[in-house]
Design a protein around this motif. Structure first.
Motif, short mmCIF file in Angstrom:
data_model
loop_
_atom_site.label_atom_id
_atom_site.label_comp_id
_atom_site.label_asym_id
_atom_site.label_seq_id
_atom_site.Cartn_x
_atom_site.Cartn_y
_atom_site.Cartn_z
N ALA A 241 0.84 -1.20 0.00
CA ALA A 241 0.00 0.00 0.00
C ALA A 241 0.87 1.25 0.00
O ALA A 241 0.72 2.15 0.82
N ARG A 242 1.79 1.32 -0.96
CA ARG A 242 2.73 2.44 -1.03
C ARG A 242 3.41 2.43 -2.39
O ARG A 242 3.67 1.38 -2.97
N GLY A 243 3.69 3.64 -2.92
CA GLY A 243 4.43 3.74 -4.17
C GLY A 243 5.91 3.59 -3.94
O GLY A 243 6.37 3.17 -2.88
N ARG A 244 6.70 4.00 -4.92
CA ARG A 244 8.15 3.84 -4.85
C ARG A 244 8.82 5.00 -4.11
O ARG A 244 10.01 4.92 -3.80
N THR A 245 8.11 6.08 -3.85
CA THR A 245 8.72 7.23 -3.21
C THR A 245 8.01 7.53 -1.89
O THR A 245 6.90 7.05 -1.64
N TYR A 246 8.64 8.34 -1.06
CA TYR A 246 8.07 8.67 0.24
C TYR A 246 6.89 9.62 0.08
O TYR A 246 6.84 10.44 -0.83
N GLY A 247 5.91 9.48 0.98
CA GLY A 247 4.70 10.27 0.92
C GLY A 247 3.61 9.64 0.09
O GLY A 247 2.62 10.30 -0.23
N THR A 248 3.76 8.34 -0.24
CA THR A 248 2.77 7.68 -1.10
C THR A 248 2.05 6.53 -0.39
O THR A 248 1.45 5.68 -1.04
N MET A 249 2.10 6.50 0.95
CA MET A 249 1.36 5.45 1.67
C MET A 249 -0.14 5.62 1.47
O MET A 249 -0.64 6.75 1.44
N GLN A 250 -0.85 4.51 1.38
CA GLN A 250 -2.29 4.53 1.18
C GLN A 250 -2.99 3.95 2.40
O GLN A 250 -2.57 2.94 2.96
N GLY A 251 -4.08 4.61 2.81
CA GLY A 251 -4.91 4.08 3.89
C GLY A 251 -4.25 4.11 5.25
O GLY A 251 -4.60 3.33 6.13
N VAL A 252 -3.28 5.01 5.46
CA VAL A 252 -2.56 5.11 6.73
C VAL A 252 -2.93 6.41 7.42
O VAL A 252 -2.93 7.47 6.81
N ASP A 253 -3.24 6.32 8.70
CA ASP A 253 -3.48 7.52 9.50
C ASP A 253 -2.13 8.11 9.87
O ASP A 253 -1.39 7.55 10.70
N THR A 254 -1.78 9.22 9.26
CA THR A 254 -0.45 9.79 9.47
C THR A 254 -0.32 10.57 10.78
O THR A 254 0.79 10.76 11.27
N ALA A 255 -1.44 11.01 11.34
CA ALA A 255 -1.39 11.89 12.51
C ALA A 255 -0.61 11.29 13.69
O ALA A 255 0.28 11.94 14.23
N PRO A 256 -0.87 10.05 14.11
CA PRO A 256 -0.11 9.50 15.24
C PRO A 256 1.36 9.28 14.91
O PRO A 256 2.21 9.33 15.80
N LEU A 257 1.68 9.07 13.64
CA LEU A 257 3.08 8.87 13.26
C LEU A 257 3.84 10.18 13.32
O LEU A 257 4.98 10.24 13.81
N VAL A 258 3.23 11.26 12.84
CA VAL A 258 3.88 12.57 12.89
C VAL A 258 3.99 13.04 14.33
O VAL A 258 5.02 13.58 14.75
N ALA A 259 2.93 12.84 15.11
CA ALA A 259 2.96 13.26 16.51
C ALA A 259 4.05 12.52 17.28
O ALA A 259 4.63 13.05 18.24
N ARG A 260 4.35 11.30 16.87
CA ARG A 260 5.33 10.47 17.58
C ARG A 260 6.78 10.95 17.36
O ARG A 260 7.68 10.57 18.09
N ILE A 261 6.99 11.82 16.38
CA ILE A 261 8.35 12.26 16.08
C ILE A 261 8.98 12.96 17.27
O ILE A 261 10.15 12.73 17.61
N THR A 262 8.23 13.80 17.95
CA THR A 262 8.82 14.59 19.05
C THR A 262 7.97 14.60 20.31
O THR A 262 8.14 15.46 21.16
N GLN A 263 7.07 13.67 20.47
CA GLN A 263 6.27 13.64 21.69
C GLN A 263 7.17 13.49 22.91
O GLN A 263 8.10 12.68 22.92
N GLY A 264 6.88 14.29 23.97
CA GLY A 264 7.63 14.17 25.22
C GLY A 264 7.07 13.06 26.09
O GLY A 264 6.08 12.44 25.77
#
Length: 570
Positions: A547-570
């Protein structure tokens, strides 16, 4: 007459946003604005402020998650991450990178000295790593020593990757020294003293020591059987003569090296200093490398250098592979540190930069890209720390898994690292491409760990050989994958697909495909067991279920919010 403007203080710099206009020197017309007023006409907007001090432990939820799961010393990592992430240490890292090591072959009187000089910041960084226990922790008997070491290297790599090379080799030399009890007794207390001593003198006069490695020769490369350096018995030991094409960290107190003795290819320890005199080690030149600028990689010549044998004659590869096994652990986790450093820079930029009346971080495409990069970084970190845990296990099954796991982790993480750093750089636009920030350094550094300790093809061949010659590794790997089965149907399906595609070990032409597939499955298995569900589910669906193309930013059907929030959560 041209007027010379007065010097500008640091406070002036802060007030003007760090950019200064220089007066033209022409006299101002009556009623015009004086030239020095130009300093206030450039207001900086929509540019993120410098990041300042950073806590490399508290601000990294992925590290806290996987370090704890691997049995690492969390209190120690918290202390080290808080110290190494300060602006003071970042400034030292920039100085060590900018003011490169210099080779001094002779003194003013014409005497051969073969010394390398470093900026003082380099020594401060070495002290931070050595004093923090990076080389000592795994050998002190504390629980989780290898996992703690690996996590510390992940942290240090984010600040200054160059010093990680001598720190890694000093750590990794200890198991190889076990082949000679006398050398083990003499050297290990100095290698694990937690005291950095950069002085040029004999081991007995030093508070602490470092060890390097010199194996590569220009005619052989990875084919160590073609080693041409010779070892001749002398004075109860040996004298070495030959040329080494790559010697990392030539200012180490000694080097593990290979040479041809009468009984075949043999491992030796070559001290840089003998009692009261220099050993016959000549530094021919420092390598002019793409990156890793703070580290003084070199070419050296053994000119009748006194050497102490490690292991039996003819058992050189078997002996030194104990060191290589541990250096590979560091080259497996280092790309996770580089990815993390690049991701944090891109996230900081996106959080404080606006475009089209919206913060970049709030724009769906940027969220998708950052989430994709975060998955790659966490997957690499998770697998590497899981492998480090097997180094700590002390069991036969753990050792078997570490042998195959470290090769798979090194292969996949280093294939991904340059792509992740590039995408993070592009998130920042032109600002990511200028030398004032860390992105160019990270970009130059990204390919290196794949080249060190066995390039991609070498690692893939090693994976196949290991599975053939050590059946216990295949069993250990199968057990690891089985532990994650039955939780995610896409993972279970991917396992079946892999087994159908490779009912037996592949031929050489398919070795990369095989290694990538197996390493991706193993990463997914670790994330299923140890990471939050949104992370493991996103990884499996995008990396294994297609569920993803050959480049970054091409994931399909993924909730990105918890992944982005996890980058710097304290």
């Amino acid at each position: 007459m041209t007027r010379i403007p007065p010097p500008i203080s640091a406070s002036d710099s802060a007030a003007s946003g760090g950019t200064f206009a220089v007066a033209s020197g022409r006299a101002s017309a009556p009623g015009s604005v004086p030239p020095q007023a130009d300093l206030g006409t450039h207001e900086v907007t929509n540019q993120p402020a410098p990041m300042g001090d950073g806590d490399l432990f508290t601000a990294d939820p992925a590290l806290r998650c996987h370090a704890a799961a691997s049995g690492a010393d969390m209190e120690h990592l918290a202390h080290f991450g808080g110290r190494i992430g300060t602006e003071e240490m970042r400034a030292k890292a920039r100085a060590a990178q900018r003011y490169k090591p210099e080779l001094i072959t002779h003194d003013a009187g014409g005497r051969r000295i073969d010394e390398v000089t470093f900026h003082p910041a380099y020594h401060d960084l070495m002290q931070a790593g050595i004093g923090g226990g990076m080389a000592a922790l795994p050998w002190e008997g504390a629980r989780g020593g290898h996992a703690t070491h690996a996590a510390m290297l992940y942290q240090m790599t984010q600040i200054e990757p160059g010093v990680c090379c001598p720190l890694t080799m000093t750590y990794a030399a200890v198991p190889a020294l076990k082949a000679n009890p006398k050398l083990l007794q003499d050297w290990v207390p100095k290698l694990t003293s937690r005291r950095y001593d950069g002085s040029a003198r004999a081991l007995t006069r030093k508070a602490g020591a470092t060890l390097g490695m010199a194996m590569t020769e220009k005619q052989g490369g990875s084919d160590l059987r073609r080693t041409a350096t010779t070892a001749v018995p002398a004075e109860g030991h040996y004298r070495l003569t030959g040329h080494k094409w790559f010697c990392s960290a030539p200012m180490s107190d000694g080097f593990l090296t290979l040479a041809q003795a009468q009984g075949g290819l043999t491992c030796f320890l070559v001290p840089r200093w003998l009692e009261g005199t220099r050993n016959g080690i000549r530094i021919q030149r420092l390598k002019d490398k793409l990156g890793n600028q703070a580290n003084a990689s070199s070419e050296i010549e053994y000119d009748g250098a006194l050497a102490y044998r490690l292991g039996a004659e003819g058992a050189g590869v078997k002996t030194i592979i104990e060191m290589v096994h541990h250096t590979r652990l560091d080259t497996a986790i280092a790309p996770a540190g580089l990815m993390r450093a690049a991701l944090v820079q891109a996230h900081h930029w996106a959080t404080h930069r606006t475009a089209f009346q919206k913060r970049l971080i709030d724009q769906p495409m940027m969220q998708s890209v950052l989430a994709d990069l975060a998955l790659e970084a966490e997957g690499t970190l998770a697998l590497s720390l899981h492998v480090a845990q097997s180094f700590d296990s002390g069991t036969e099954s753990g050792r078997a898994f570490s042998r195959i796991g470290v090769a798979l982790a090194k292969y996949l993480g280093n294939r991904l690292c340059p792509q992740v750093v590039f995408e993070a750089m592009e998130c920042m636009g032109g600002s990511g491409y200028v030398e004032e920030g860390p992105m160019p350094m990270l970009y130059r550094e990204a390919p290196l760990n794949s080249i060190w300790e066995g390039s991609g093809n070498v690692i893939c061949l090693d994976i196949l050989r290991t599975l053939v010659k050590a059946p216990a590794t295949a069993e250990a790997l199968s057990n690891e994958l089985t532990l994650a089965a039955g939780v995610n149907r896409h993972f279970d399906a991917a396992i079946k697909t892999h087994m159908a595609r490779f009912p037996r070990l592949p031929d050489e032409a398919q070795a990369r495909w095989y290694a990538e597939s197996l390493a991706s499955l193993l990463t997914a298995a670790v994330l299923i067991r140890k990471a939050p569900a949104p992370v493991s589910e996103a990884y499996v669906s995008s990396r294994l279920a297609g569920a993803r193309g050959r480049t970054y930013g091409t994931m399909q059907g993924v909730d990105t919010a918890p992944l982005v929030a996890r980058i710097t959560q304290g």
